[in-house]
Scaffold this active site. Structure first.
Site, PDB file in Angstrom:
ATOM      1  CG  ASN A 141     -42.871  15.386  25.818  1.00  0.00           C
ATOM      2  OD1 ASN A 141     -42.055  14.466  25.692  1.00  0.00           O
ATOM      3  ND2 ASN A 141     -44.041  15.233  26.405  1.00  0.00           N
TER       4      ASN A 141
ATOM      5  NE  ARG B 169     -42.393  13.707  30.002  1.00  0.00           N
ATOM      6  CZ  ARG B 169     -43.191  12.748  29.581  1.00  0.00           C
ATOM      7  NH1 ARG B 169     -43.657  12.768  28.362  1.00  0.00           N
ATOM      8  NH2 ARG B 169     -43.527  11.772  30.371  1.00  0.00           N
TER       9      ARG B 169
ATOM     10  CG  HIS C 268     -47.183  10.203  34.944  1.00  0.00           C
ATOM     11  ND1 HIS C 268     -47.909   9.060  35.204  1.00  0.00           N
ATOM     12  CD2 HIS C 268     -47.208  10.360  33.609  1.00  0.00           C
ATOM     13  CE1 HIS C 268     -48.343   8.537  34.071  1.00  0.00           C
ATOM     14  NE2 HIS C 268     -47.913   9.318  33.082  1.00  0.00           N
TER      15      HIS C 268
ATOM     16  NE  ARG D  33     -46.787   2.099  29.496  1.00  0.00           N
ATOM     17  CZ  ARG D  33     -46.812   3.406  29.757  1.00  0.00           C
ATOM     18  NH1 ARG D  33     -47.328   3.862  30.882  1.00  0.00           N
ATOM     19  NH2 ARG D  33     -46.314   4.246  28.887  1.00  0.00           N
TER      20      ARG D  33
ATOM     21  CD  GLU E 292     -47.139  15.798  32.433  1.00  0.00           C
ATOM     22  OE1 GLU E 292     -48.144  15.627  31.716  1.00  0.00           O
ATOM     23  OE2 GLU E 292     -46.293  14.924  32.648  1.00  0.00           O
TER      24      GLU E 292
END
Ligand code: ADP
Length: 398
Positions: free
Chosen positions: A7, A91, A180, A241, A385
């Protein structure tokens, strides 16, 4: 077969080596501050000591070289040679409309990912650098791209189109993509297994609540809506965010504070969310929950505002699917905060939900936390993940 999961961010790189047959993690680690002074490698074989090495990493190729050296180190390594790594799973943040599933990486795939760079200018170029570095160092090892957006490609048009002139979709592919996806897919499928019901027959809402946070509606095993949009900025109030806001705020702030678009986007991405809402107190939910428990106004404001937005999305997605069988909580906050789960679920009585508090306070495993007579089941499913990426990589290369 051992699968290396990578990743790759702009200045960091996380990795795990996973045995695809047993699904056991063999080693994990990360490189930080790549291309910046003071870069370091953290490496930990499963069951072994964590090692930290401060060493120069001028670029991602050097970082991956160091990861491969650590994995094959005579003393602390976990494989003898690189031949024992059967494949690499990368990823990739944005696959645009081109990728509705994971894919073996070829030159054409690299080109197609490059074409999505405009949609994720901070992430995709870094992901591509990771691919190139791995291909250079392991030219004969098959590589697979696993996209954050792919799971959401099943959304119907009514869910993914924005109410703006259609020509912008035609010209620039401006639409909801969602992120996601690997987590939403893994968690919803696992929830069906835990409930002992067919995935294809369930209506599931997944709340991935971490620093970045998103909700998705999964009906009959397919994503039908999700809260993040063209970019990860839309939807829930997150760590830093803003999530959904009235777009006119941008113009208003530009005039009042004399700010450029770039400066406003920086504020919306990095200085908003619970950090902004708490008056810069913290973006970390552990701090905010403590402040909230002490009755501090900044903590209460942020935590309640966050939970309220999740409640609204759950309501919207229950409506979108005309019902919901199960609600799942996952990621840092979703997995670890019984308080936030309570705050959210106490407003879901209309779905016939009551929480079993003993279950709600357990940690670290797949759990059903609703009472046996709840109409809608509530679950905590720790996301994984990396394992999901390893599974998809293995499925394509075996
Ligand atoms: P990301 O992968 O998006 O960076 P994570 O899934 O790791 O985020 O989640 C990070 C968030 O989870 C942080 O806000 C952190 O405070 C929160 N978190 C982690 N552990 C706990 C806990 N025990 N209680 C409350 N919040 C927690």
């Amino acid at each position: 077969m051992n699968i290396l999961v990578i990743n790759c961010g702009s200045s960091s790189l996380k990795f795990q080596l996973i045995d695809a047959e047993t699904e056991a993690m063999i080693a994990k680690g990360l490189c930080e501050r790549i291309g910046i002074d003071g870069s370091r490698l953290v490496y930990q074989p499963t069951g072994g000591e964590k090692e930290e090495t401060v060493t120069e990493m001028p670029d991602h190729t050097r970082a991956i070289e160091l990861v491969l050296e650590a994995l094959t180190d005579e003393k602390t390594g976990v494989v003898k040679t690189l031949d024992e790594i059967g494949a690499v799973g990368h990823r990739i943040v944005h696959g645009g409309e081109k990728f509705a599933a994971s894919t073996i990486i070829t030159q054409e795939v690299v080109k197609a990912i490059e074409e999505c760079n405009d949609l994720a200018p901070l992430h995709n170029p870094a992901n591509l650098i990771g691919i190139e570095a791995c291909r250079r160092l392991m030219p004969d090892t098959p590589m697979v791209a696993v996209f954050d957006t792919a799971f959401h490609q099943t959304m119907p048009q009514e869910a993914y189109l924005y109410g703006i002139p259609y020509e912008y979709y035609e010209k620039y592919r401006i639409r909801r993509y969602g992120f996601h996806g690997t987590s939403h897919s893994y968690v919803s499928e696992r929830a069906a297994q835990v409930l002992g019901q067919p995935y294809e027959a369930l209506k599931i809402i997944v709340c991935h609540l971490g620093n970045g946070a998103s909700v998705s509606a999964v009906q009959n095993g397919r994503c039908v809506d999700t809260s993040m949009g063209l970019t990860p900025l839309e939807g829930l109030i997150m760590g830093t965010r803003s999530g959904d806001i009235d777009p006119a705020i941008i113009e208003f702030l530009a005039h009042k504070e004399n700010l450029s678009i770039d400066e406003i986007m920086e504020i919306l991405n990095k200085k908003s969310g619970v950090l902004g809402l708490s008056g810069n107190f913290s973006s970390d939910f552990r701090d905010l929950e403590s402040a909230c428990a002490e009755g501090k106004e900044e903590g209460v404001r942020a935590v309640k505002g966050f939970a309220y937005r999740v409640v609204k999305y759950i309501g919207a997605y229950a409506a979108a699917m005309n019902g919901v069988d199960a609600i799942c909580f996952t990621a840092g906050l979703g997995e670890n905060s019984p308080e936030v789960r309570n705050l959210i679920c106490e407003r879901l009585g209309y779905l016939g939900i009551a929480l079993d508090q003993e279950q709600n306070h357990k940690r670290g495993e797949d759990l059903v936390i609703s009472t046996p007579d709840s109409d809608t089941k509530v679950l905590v499913i720790p996301t994984n993940e990396e394992l999901a990426i390893a599974r998809q990589t293995y499925a394509l290369v075996r």
